[in-house]
Design a protein around this motif. Structure first.
Motif, mmCIF file in Angstrom:
data_model
loop_
_atom_site.group_PDB
_atom_site.id
_atom_site.type_symbol
_atom_site.label_atom_id
_atom_site.label_comp_id
_atom_site.label_asym_id
_atom_site.label_seq_id
_atom_site.Cartn_x
_atom_site.Cartn_y
_atom_site.Cartn_z
ATOM 1 N N VAL A 110 0.810 -1.221 0.000
ATOM 2 C CA VAL A 110 0.000 0.000 0.000
ATOM 3 C C VAL A 110 0.845 1.274 0.000
ATOM 4 O O VAL A 110 0.597 2.185 -0.792
ATOM 5 C CB VAL A 110 -1.028 0.091 1.160
ATOM 6 N N SER A 111 1.853 1.347 0.858
ATOM 7 C CA SER A 111 2.666 2.576 0.941
ATOM 8 C C SER A 111 3.394 2.830 -0.367
ATOM 9 O O SER A 111 3.488 3.958 -0.846
ATOM 10 C CB SER A 111 3.705 2.464 2.049
ATOM 11 N N CYS A 112 3.901 1.741 -0.901
ATOM 12 C CA CYS A 112 4.661 1.819 -2.130
ATOM 13 C C CYS A 112 3.790 2.280 -3.303
ATOM 14 O O CYS A 112 4.156 3.178 -4.072
ATOM 15 C CB CYS A 112 5.208 0.415 -2.327
ATOM 16 N N VAL A 113 2.588 1.711 -3.398
ATOM 17 C CA VAL A 113 1.695 2.058 -4.508
ATOM 18 C C VAL A 113 1.219 3.507 -4.402
ATOM 19 O O VAL A 113 1.191 4.234 -5.404
ATOM 20 C CB VAL A 113 0.490 1.088 -4.552
ATOM 21 N N GLN A 166 2.760 5.980 -3.131
ATOM 22 C CA GLN A 166 3.861 6.879 -3.495
ATOM 23 C C GLN A 166 4.014 6.982 -5.011
ATOM 24 O O GLN A 166 4.227 8.059 -5.542
ATOM 25 C CB GLN A 166 5.161 6.396 -2.872
ATOM 26 N N LEU A 167 3.907 5.852 -5.673
ATOM 27 C CA LEU A 167 3.998 5.889 -7.133
ATOM 28 C C LEU A 167 2.841 6.678 -7.723
ATOM 29 O O LEU A 167 3.018 7.467 -8.650
ATOM 30 C CB LEU A 167 4.015 4.470 -7.702
ATOM 31 N N LYS A 168 1.639 6.479 -7.168
ATOM 32 C CA LYS A 168 0.477 7.234 -7.638
ATOM 33 C C LYS A 168 0.729 8.728 -7.456
ATOM 34 O O LYS A 168 0.400 9.527 -8.337
ATOM 35 C CB LYS A 168 -0.779 6.816 -6.870
ATOM 36 N N ALA A 169 1.281 9.086 -6.314
ATOM 37 C CA ALA A 169 1.532 10.511 -6.048
ATOM 38 C C ALA A 169 2.555 11.080 -7.031
ATOM 39 O O ALA A 169 2.587 12.274 -7.286
ATOM 40 C CB ALA A 169 2.014 10.701 -4.611
ATOM 41 N N LEU A 170 3.394 10.220 -7.571
ATOM 42 C CA LEU A 170 4.387 10.677 -8.545
ATOM 43 C C LEU A 170 3.827 10.630 -9.967
ATOM 44 O O LEU A 170 4.565 10.804 -10.937
ATOM 45 C CB LEU A 170 5.643 9.814 -8.458
ATOM 46 N N GLY A 171 2.543 10.339 -10.068
ATOM 47 C CA GLY A 171 1.905 10.370 -11.378
ATOM 48 C C GLY A 171 2.084 9.102 -12.193
ATOM 49 O O GLY A 171 1.868 9.087 -13.396
ATOM 50 N N ILE A 172 2.512 8.022 -11.535
ATOM 51 C CA ILE A 172 2.624 6.744 -12.243
ATOM 52 C C ILE A 172 1.247 6.088 -12.213
ATOM 53 O O ILE A 172 0.834 5.557 -11.185
ATOM 54 C CB ILE A 172 3.643 5.806 -11.559
ATOM 55 N N ASP A 173 0.535 6.140 -13.305
ATOM 56 C CA ASP A 173 -0.830 5.629 -13.290
ATOM 57 C C ASP A 173 -0.889 4.121 -13.469
ATOM 58 O O ASP A 173 -1.655 3.435 -12.824
ATOM 59 C CB ASP A 173 -1.649 6.315 -14.384
ATOM 60 N N ASN A 174 -0.052 3.626 -14.342
ATOM 61 C CA ASN A 174 -0.112 2.203 -14.657
ATOM 62 C C ASN A 174 0.788 1.393 -13.725
ATOM 63 O O ASN A 174 1.920 1.041 -14.055
ATOM 64 C CB ASN A 174 0.300 1.994 -16.113
ATOM 65 N N ILE A 175 0.275 1.113 -12.536
ATOM 66 C CA ILE A 175 1.065 0.392 -11.534
ATOM 67 C C ILE A 175 1.387 -1.025 -12.014
ATOM 68 O O ILE A 175 2.501 -1.519 -11.871
ATOM 69 C CB ILE A 175 0.288 0.308 -10.204
ATOM 70 N N LEU A 176 0.382 -1.668 -12.625
ATOM 71 C CA LEU A 176 0.594 -3.051 -13.058
ATOM 72 C C LEU A 176 1.641 -3.139 -14.157
ATOM 73 O O LEU A 176 2.301 -4.155 -14.320
ATOM 74 C CB LEU A 176 -0.734 -3.660 -13.534
ATOM 75 N N LEU A 204 -4.157 -1.843 -4.420
ATOM 76 C CA LEU A 204 -5.068 -0.896 -5.072
ATOM 77 C C LEU A 204 -6.448 -0.951 -4.416
ATOM 78 O O LEU A 204 -7.093 0.062 -4.176
ATOM 79 C CB LEU A 204 -5.184 -1.212 -6.572
ATOM 80 N N GLU A 205 -6.855 -2.173 -4.095
ATOM 81 C CA GLU A 205 -8.159 -2.373 -3.480
ATOM 82 C C GLU A 205 -8.251 -1.693 -2.110
ATOM 83 O O GLU A 205 -9.226 -1.028 -1.782
ATOM 84 C CB GLU A 205 -8.337 -3.884 -3.294
ATOM 85 N N ILE A 206 -7.197 -1.861 -1.321
ATOM 86 C CA ILE A 206 -7.185 -1.249 0.013
ATOM 87 C C ILE A 206 -7.203 0.274 -0.111
ATOM 88 O O ILE A 206 -7.948 0.960 0.590
ATOM 89 C CB ILE A 206 -5.957 -1.727 0.818
ATOM 90 N N LEU A 207 -6.414 0.791 -1.040
ATOM 91 C CA LEU A 207 -6.375 2.243 -1.222
ATOM 92 C C LEU A 207 -7.732 2.753 -1.720
ATOM 93 O O LEU A 207 -8.184 3.832 -1.338
ATOM 94 C CB LEU A 207 -5.255 2.624 -2.193
ATOM 95 N N TYR A 208 -8.364 1.969 -2.547
ATOM 96 C CA TYR A 208 -9.702 2.348 -3.015
ATOM 97 C C TYR A 208 -10.683 2.390 -1.844
ATOM 98 O O TYR A 208 -11.457 3.329 -1.692
ATOM 99 C CB TYR A 208 -10.164 1.353 -4.081
ATOM 100 N N SER A 209 -10.606 1.373 -0.990
ATOM 101 C CA SER A 209 -11.540 1.322 0.135
ATOM 102 C C SER A 209 -11.298 2.469 1.120
ATOM 103 O O SER A 209 -12.200 2.871 1.849
ATOM 104 C CB SER A 209 -11.439 -0.026 0.861
ATOM 105 N N LEU A 210 -10.065 2.993 1.145
ATOM 106 C CA LEU A 210 -9.766 4.128 2.021
ATOM 107 C C LEU A 210 -10.215 5.447 1.409
ATOM 108 O O LEU A 210 -10.082 6.507 2.022
ATOM 109 C CB LEU A 210 -8.254 4.196 2.312
ATOM 110 N N GLY A 211 -10.716 5.385 0.181
ATOM 111 C CA GLY A 211 -11.124 6.616 -0.485
ATOM 112 C C GLY A 211 -9.951 7.421 -0.994
ATOM 113 O O GLY A 211 -10.038 8.628 -1.218
ATOM 114 N N VAL A 212 -8.811 6.741 -1.173
ATOM 115 C CA VAL A 212 -7.588 7.394 -1.609
ATOM 116 C C VAL A 212 -7.477 7.325 -3.130
ATOM 117 O O VAL A 212 -6.915 8.192 -3.775
ATOM 118 C CB VAL A 212 -6.390 6.701 -0.919
ATOM 119 N N LEU A 213 -8.045 6.266 -3.699
ATOM 120 C CA LEU A 213 -8.083 6.120 -5.154
ATOM 121 C C LEU A 213 -9.541 6.115 -5.605
ATOM 122 O O LEU A 213 -10.417 5.626 -4.889
ATOM 123 C CB LEU A 213 -7.423 4.806 -5.585
ATOM 124 N N ASP A 214 -9.783 6.643 -6.805
ATOM 125 C CA ASP A 214 -11.149 6.650 -7.319
ATOM 126 C C ASP A 214 -11.383 5.461 -8.257
ATOM 127 O O ASP A 214 -10.531 4.578 -8.382
ATOM 128 C CB ASP A 214 -11.449 7.995 -8.010
#
Length: 726
Positions: free
Chosen positions: A442-445, A447-457, A474-484
């Motif tokens: 989760v922390s790693c993903v 951070q990448l999202k914050a750096l504008g890396i959209d395609n994590i996979l 991604l699922e956990i971050l989605y459930s936290l309302g951090v990802l749409d």
DNA sequence: TAACAGTCG
């Protein structure tokens, strides 16, 4: 960029490696640029520098950095690469025109000690031309600092403000073979940055075994190769080696596999003690249990033996040791920043029984013999259950080599491996599994999202984690309302959570506390959770510690309150932290008060420091700073807003304190160190699970199940009393 | 009913 290569001097010979990398073959004549006394170094320092093995490669390294985008240095310990290469780059002009040379380390202690050594060698004040940055400490002067040491975690944070790391001309990633999560993420991002900034040079330092996989990671793919192969810098990574200065270590294997490595370790130590010349012994075992048991056996053996086998000084070593225990190993004059080990008293032989902490994090002087059990505790992650397990597992050849090397620092040493040579050669894995493939991401993903890396996979990782692990994150971050729904960071929540230097669930609780009017309390809780433990651990005084802890467990406590039954009023470990913090402040931050209450004074100082940093971050993000005073319900609700996925319900009709997770119906138990141990409330959320023989919840707080639906309606549905579903 | 490999922001 300044050139360093002097025309007319002999060019190093380069050959193609069989894998397509470039291997540097050094000429036998060593480099002779010894006319640098203009810098006014003390002569002995200068001589010392020139005696380091890496000095012979100075010109070659500079040549490669000039001409290749990525240079991989295969350096053994003691080669001097970490302290010297940044200086060579500085002398070679790479820090001209306001550019900065960066050198990353996985650990803070290394950052500090290397930086001060380099400042000393360059004859400058630390924080001016040579500086360092670690969390809480920025010892640099912008515009003045030319050589900067930093943890790779700090470099990652810097990318959030400056995604191309534009101020750096060269970035050296040291100890890359350790393959920590942040090193791997840094490598992945640097490879991306290189495409946008061809002038940026990378130096990756690695131990022998990992060098090839790192080289192949930096090798450009076919589609990126193509026509421009002759341009400088070349995109193919170059590899160069610098031998170490360690002494030879003789390796001994057992003839037959041992059934019990603990017993085998003890007998091996006694054998060395009886038969071998003076010199300290370092034993690698897996954990505190093993180590304490081995220490006890050794002490018994040493006492029951005749006089000729006396003189063993048995010292356990693991990170959870109290300062008092550590002082027996460390000399009395040291600070935490300066771990110099005390010399062994005359006629005594030290036996240090250690976890992996002595493999990389601490350097012990005077070790001549190493006993290697062949095992260590390692974390493994199961993305299906989202649980990290800590298990005893066989080490890799790379680790075995590193362990053996600990015996050769002062003179030729010996290593006793408690496994067969046949096992080592044929069965032991060459390298360990990178941490990235053994962890929750989760922390790693985020951070990448914050750096504008959209395609994590599709991210080009040095070692790809499983798709399951990435999807779970991604699922956990989605459930936290951090990802749409499009897996993009939400605004403002997602960006705020990414900005806070905490695990996303805790960051989310932090945000919620702003809305619930208890952010001052949450700052304290987050800071307390970020230290290893706020309690001191004294072996043999466990009962007193438990009692001391319970004194702080009530929702409210007065300093003179007698010991009372906590059964009814205890709301959990987080609330307990608040009481300890309050008491600590009321005592005037007294170390005496800490000692009296079994509280770790050094940990509390760190809590204060972390809290201040988090407070600044919170203010920057516009979180309203407010105290809820005695309303612990607000605090517990805010925690629930971050940790709702960790909700558990007690199993009725059992009397063993068994809980079930709401999410996956897994059996879990309250950790014996929790103030809720034996209290067993109906509903709790936990901060983390430690999974050994059972799954134990650490840092637990009681909740009202109705809150779950309230704070995470997208996650839980209320289906009548006592029934809650996802 | 009884426990804690090691890091980092």
């Amino acid at each position: 960029m300044a050139k360093f290569w002097k025309p007319g001097t002999e060019k190093p010979r380069l050959v193609e490696d069989e894998d397509g990398g470039v291997l540097f073959l050094y000429s036998s004549s060593s480099s002779s640029s010894s006319s640098s006394s203009t810098f006014g170094f003390a002569n002995n320092l200068q001589n010392q520098r020139q005696r380091l093995p890496v000095y012979k490669r100075k010109d070659a390294i500079l040549f490669l950095v000039e001409n290749y985008a990525t240079t991989i240095i295969v350096g053994e310990t003691g080669s001097g690469k970490t302290t010297q290469i940044p200086q060579y780059l500085n002398e070679g002009g790479w820090s001209d025109d306001g550019h900065v040379i960066a050198c990353t380390q996985p650990r803070r202690l290394a950052v500090q000690s290397v930086a001060s050594r380099v400042a000393e060698e360059m004859g400058v004040k630390l924080g001016e031309e040579v500086g360092y940055v670690i969390r809480f400490e920025d010892v640099t002067t912008p515009g003045v600092t030319r050589v900067k040491f930093l943890t790779d975690g700090v470099l990652l944070r810097e990318m959030m403000d400056d995604p191309l790391l534009s101020k750096y001309s060269v970035i050296m990633v040291d100890e890359a073979h350790e393959r920590s999560i942040s090193t791997d993420v840094v490598l992945g991002l640097l490879k991306k940055i290189q495409r946008r900034r061809p002038e940026l040079r990378l130096i990756i330092s690695s131990a022998t075994i990992e060098a090839k996989s790192i080289a192949s990671f930096f090798r450009p793919s076919k589609k990126h190769r193509g026509a421009g192969d002759d341009v400088v810098p070349k995109r193919e990574p170059a590899i160069i080696s610098a031998e170490g200065r360690g002494f030879t270590v003789g390796i001994n294997y057992v003839q037959e596999p041992v059934a019990d490595y603990l017993q085998a370790a003890v007998s091996t130590v006694m054998l060395i003690h009886k038969q071998q010349a003076a010199g300290d012994i370092l034993v690698f075992l897996t954990g505190q249990d093993d180590i304490d048991a081995a220490a006890q056996l050794l002490n018994e053996e040493a006492q029951s033996s005749d006089r000729s086998t006396g003189g063993l000084l048995v010292l356990p070593l693991y990170s959870g040791l109290s300062r008092a225990d550590q002082a027996r190993i460390l000399s009395s004059s040291v600070t935490l920043q300066d771990l110099v080990f005390s010399p062994t008293p005359r006629g005594k032989r030290k036996v240090i029984i250690s976890t992996n902490i002595a493999e990389t994090s601490l350097t012990l002087e005077g070790i001549v013999y190493v006993v290697d059990s062949g095992f260590s505790k390692q974390r493994f992650y199961d993305p299906i259950s989202d649980i990290e397990n800590l298990v005893v597992a066989p080490i890799s050849k790379a680790s075995a080599r590193q362990r053996a090397g600990r015996a050769g620092r002062v003179r030729p040493g010996k290593c006793y491996r408690l496994y067969t040579e046949e096992y080592f050669v044929n069965e032991m894995p060459a390298e360990g599994i990178p941490e990235m493939q053994r962890s929750n991401l989760v922390s790693c993903v985020i951070q990448l999202k914050a750096l504008g890396i959209d395609n994590i996979l599709g991210f080009d990782w040095p070692a790809s984690p499983s798709p399951e692990a990435m999807i779970r994150a991604l699922e956990i971050l989605y459930s936290l309302g951090v990802l749409d729904d499009d897996a993009k960071l939400t605004s403002p929540t997602g960006f705020q959570v990414a900005e806070i230097p905490l695990d996303p669930m805790l960051s989310k609780a932090m945000l919620a506390s702003g809305e619930l009017g208890c952010s001052e309390e949450m700052l304290t809780i987050a800071a307390a959770l970020s230290v290893q433990s706020i309690w001191i651990s004294i072996r043999g005084a466990q009962k007193q510690l438990d009692e001391a802890r319970l004194r702080f467990a009530a929702a409210e406590v007065s300093p003179s309150a007698p010991l009372y039954s906590p059964m009814l009023r205890t709301q959990g470990d987080h609330v307990t932290f608040l009481n300890v913090y309050k008491g600590f402040l009321q005592s005037g931050k007294s170390s005496k008060w800490c000692h009296k209450n079994f509280v770790n004074y050094h940990a509390m100082k760190k809590v204060l420091e972390t809290r201040e940093q988090l407070k600044r971050t919170a203010q920057r993000l516009g979180i309203i700073l407010k105290s809820c005073d005695k309303d612990m319900q607000a605090v517990r609700k805010a925690i629930t807003a971050g940790f709702f996925a960790n909700a558990c319900h007690i199993e009725p009709y059992t009397h063993e304190g068994k809980f079930k997770t709401v999410r996956t119906s897994e059996d879990v138990y309250i950790h014996p160190s929790s103030v809720l141990f034996r209290v067993n409330p109906k509903w709790v959320v936990y901060h983390s699970l430690v999974s050994t023989d059972r799954r134990y919840m650490r840092n637990v707080v009681t909740i009202d199940p109705a809150w779950l639906v309230e704070v995470a309606p997208h996650y839980y549905q209320y289906q009548g009393p006592g029934s809650l579903n996802r």
